[in-house]
Enzyme design. Structure first.
Site, short mmCIF file in Angstrom:
data_model
loop_
_atom_site.label_atom_id
_atom_site.label_comp_id
_atom_site.label_asym_id
_atom_site.label_seq_id
_atom_site.Cartn_x
_atom_site.Cartn_y
_atom_site.Cartn_z
N ARG A 7 66.16 14.36 66.93
CA ARG A 7 64.93 14.11 67.71
C ARG A 7 65.25 13.66 69.13
NH1 ARG A 7 63.28 8.29 66.17
NH2 ARG A 7 64.90 7.72 64.71
N GLU A 55 45.27 13.41 65.12
CA GLU A 55 46.05 14.64 65.02
C GLU A 55 45.19 15.89 65.13
OE1 GLU A 55 46.20 12.12 62.86
OE2 GLU A 55 48.17 11.25 63.27
N PHE A 80 52.08 13.55 58.97
CA PHE A 80 50.76 13.40 59.60
C PHE A 80 50.23 14.71 60.16
CE2 PHE A 80 52.65 9.03 60.47
CZ PHE A 80 52.23 8.55 59.25
N ASP A 113 60.75 3.46 54.92
CA ASP A 113 59.29 3.55 54.99
C ASP A 113 58.67 4.07 53.69
OD1 ASP A 113 58.79 2.42 57.41
OD2 ASP A 113 58.68 4.29 58.53
N ARG A 164 64.37 11.80 60.90
CA ARG A 164 64.55 10.49 61.53
C ARG A 164 66.05 10.20 61.70
NH1 ARG A 164 65.57 5.03 60.49
NH2 ARG A 164 66.05 5.42 58.32
#
Lengths: 318, 275
Positions: A7, A55, A80, A113, A164
């Site tokens: 990323r 979104e 999302f 998470d 991530r």
């Protein structure tokens, strides 16, 4: 192995490409410091739109910008973006627009998470959309090459799945991504492991162990899930006779399912799919989770050995 | 284009309404109610207010129109045809296989900016077009027609927030407030008691009008041009099925064509009054 963040690479590359490509615009939904589109946003504030935690607004505005001649990148966490499936379907894919969804934090490498954020269904959901192309880079070099391709010669709609976690480096600056083309990272004649994303580096480690056990493994990085590299799959089926797929995704509707479709229609051989077995993820350290879900290097070795030793294609039918 | 006065505009609105009835009767399906309620708004936009040219549908400076309530496709297709974007002969193919006209608004049709049908998305697309207009420093305006059942969609309110954030005074949403949705009256399905105040509280310039009064529609759009920072939301109070007695205020005709040859003839006759 050295690891790098895909990323970070994405955000940096967008910011570089933004210089020469004035029609490039980027949208995010309040996650730009995590997806790293903030790097572009800081450099080109006029061409960066933070749409807030909205979104649906982001995706429909992306369509409007593309309809006005912009090359659009829209980012958020993979999980999302999925709530806008229908906005992607109608406003972007049906209109066949140059919108590039580059999502981060896909799969179980979200880690701590936990399950709510670890989407393992997205590749299947996206692959079902007409006009949508689906790309899963395996390392930072490939991620950079994918972004270059999308900006310089590709047209949307595209779905690019990033993570991530940092992933081990597999390539170098000479690597060049082409849609529908896989890359063979290691050759062997006994069995083929086809991987996607970080699982490609796991497959390479497994191949080294299998070599010591006398099993020669071909390892293919199938980063272009749609269009998929049918030729390479059929060739592997023909030449090695056994295929194992490994993916940080559900075994339903992901890489394994796509490979199964190709070989079933063209060249049926032994196939074993390794991935998330129709289950949600879990909190924990990313790399622990692979063992927990039986997707680690040792699991790949075990499954590959079993697949290699199978006598006939039909033995499971009783 | 010749300059039309209000008498002309009223005549054109009824031509559009008759074509709507012909299309849905021929297709034996489709959505007449919300096309008839929007006919006067569409007429003013396409024959008076919008900067468009059927010969140059891709002109980058053209005004944009988005039919966010994509089921009102008969209304938009009829308007585009009368305005000269495509031959009238296309209309008889509406909803039929191998014709040009999909059941819901389709971008492949000349003059159509974006495909719509699933509700709530068109306003967001309009936000994107308005953002691009600002970026490119073009003076075009973006008009989006939304339905009052449609504003129950969350996407609409997300886009309302975004238009406020980016000061999109080049964006004009028009609400076809006909008070009926598929399952019945909006007050029963999902009551929204004070739409003008709700929208104004999100930072928009709000104008409320009679959506069948051509003069009021013109004034509202002219007033929107004066907005320096805010996007404009025109609440146009309308009658669902306007112009056809048995369709007016009847939820049945949200999505049903005339049920018989008799109903069809009656509708055409009522829409031909005074000509």
């Amino acid at each position: 192995m050295i690891s790098e963040s895909l990323r970070e690479t994405y955000g940096e590359e967008l910011a570089i490409l933004g210089e020469g490509h004035k029609n490039l615009v980027v949208l995010d939904a309040d996650l730009s410091s995590s997806t790293k589109t903030s790097i572009f946003g800081k450099k080109f504030p006029d061409r960066f739109f933070n749409m807030g935690i909205s979104e649906q607004s982001m995706v429909t505005a992306a369509a409007g910008l593309a309809l006005s001649g912009k090359k659009v990148f829209a980012s958020t966490f993979a999980v999302f973006l999925m709530r806008t499936y229908e906005q992607m379907r109608q406003s972007v894919c049906y209109n066949n627009l140059d919108v590039n969804f580059v999502v981060t934090h896909a799969g179980i490498t979200v880690g701590e998470d936990g399950a709510t954020h670890q989407i393992v269904e997205d590749v299947g959901i996206m692959s079902g959309l007409p006009n949508m192309k689906v790309i899963v880079p395996a390392d930072s070099y490939e991620a950079r090459s994918v972004i270059d391709y999308l900006v310089e010669s590709g047209t949307g709609p595209n779905y690019v799945r990033l993570s991530r976690e940092k992933f081990p480096l597999l390539y170098d600056d000479n690597y060049s991504f082409h849609p529908g083309v896989s890359s063979t990272l290691r050759d062997g004649s006994d069995i083929t492991i086809i991987g996607m994303g970080v699982m490609v580096s796991f497959a390479l480690k497994a191949a080294e162990i299998l070599k010591q056990k006398g099993i020669g493994v071909r390892v293919i990085n199938m980063s272009s899930i749609k269009p998929i590299d049918k030729k390479a799959i059929i060739k592997a089926a023909n030449e090695t006779g056994r295929i194992v797929t490994v993916e940080e995704h559900s075994i339903y509707n992901g890489l394994g399912s796509r490979v199964a479709e190709v070989i079933s229609e063209n060249h049926p051989v032994h196939l074993k799919r390794l991935g998330m077995m129709d289950t949600f993820g879990k909190s924990g350290k990313s790399w622990e989770l692979f063992d927990y879900f039986h997707m680690g290097v040792d699991d790949i070795v075990k499954v590959s050995e079993e697949c290699f030793r199978k006598e006939t294609y039909y033995e499971n039918i009783s | 284009m010749e300059a039309y006065d209000v008498v002309d505009l009223k005549r054109i609105s009824n031509v559009i309404r008759r074509k709507v009835i012909e299309m849905v009767y021929s297709a034996k399906s489709g959505h007449p109610g919300g096309s008839l309620s929007a006919a006067d708004i569409l007429t003013v936009l396409y024959f008076k207010e919008m900067n468009i040219d059927p010969l140059h549908p891709d002109d980058p400076d053209r005004d944009r129109f988005i039919m966010s309530k994509g089921h009102a496709s008969p209304g938009l297709y009829a308007t585009l045809s009368v305005r000269g974007f495509f031959p009238e002969s296309f209309l008889s193919g509406f909803r039929k296989l191998n014709s040009k006209l999909e059941g819901h608004v389709h971008r492949g049709v000349p003059g159509v900016e974006v495909s719509t049908g699933s509700l709530g998305q068109g306003l967001g697309v309009g936000v994107g077009m308005a953002l691009a207009g600002k970026l490119d420093q073009r003076s075009y305006r973006v008009f989006v027609l939304v339905g009052d059942g449609e504003i129950e969609e969350g996407n609409i309110w997300e886009s309302i927030m975004a238009a406020n954030k980016y000061h999109l005074n080049n964006l004009i949403a028009i609400l076809d407030r006909n008070r009926i949705q598929l399952d019945g009256f909006t007050r029963d399905i999902m009551p929204l008691n004070n739409i003008p105040d709700m929208i104004a509280s999100f930072g928009w310039n709000v104008i409320e009008i009679d959506g069948h009064d051509h003069n009021q529609i013109i004034s509202a759009i002219e007033e929107a041009k004066e907005s320096l920072e805010k996007p404009t939301f025109v609440v146009a109070n309308t009658v669902k099925g306007k112009g056809v007695s048995y369709m007016e205020n009847n939820p049945k005709y949200h999505g049903s064509p005339p049920a018989s040859e008799e109903e069809y003839r009656l509708a055409i006759s009522e829409l031909s009054g005074g000509e």
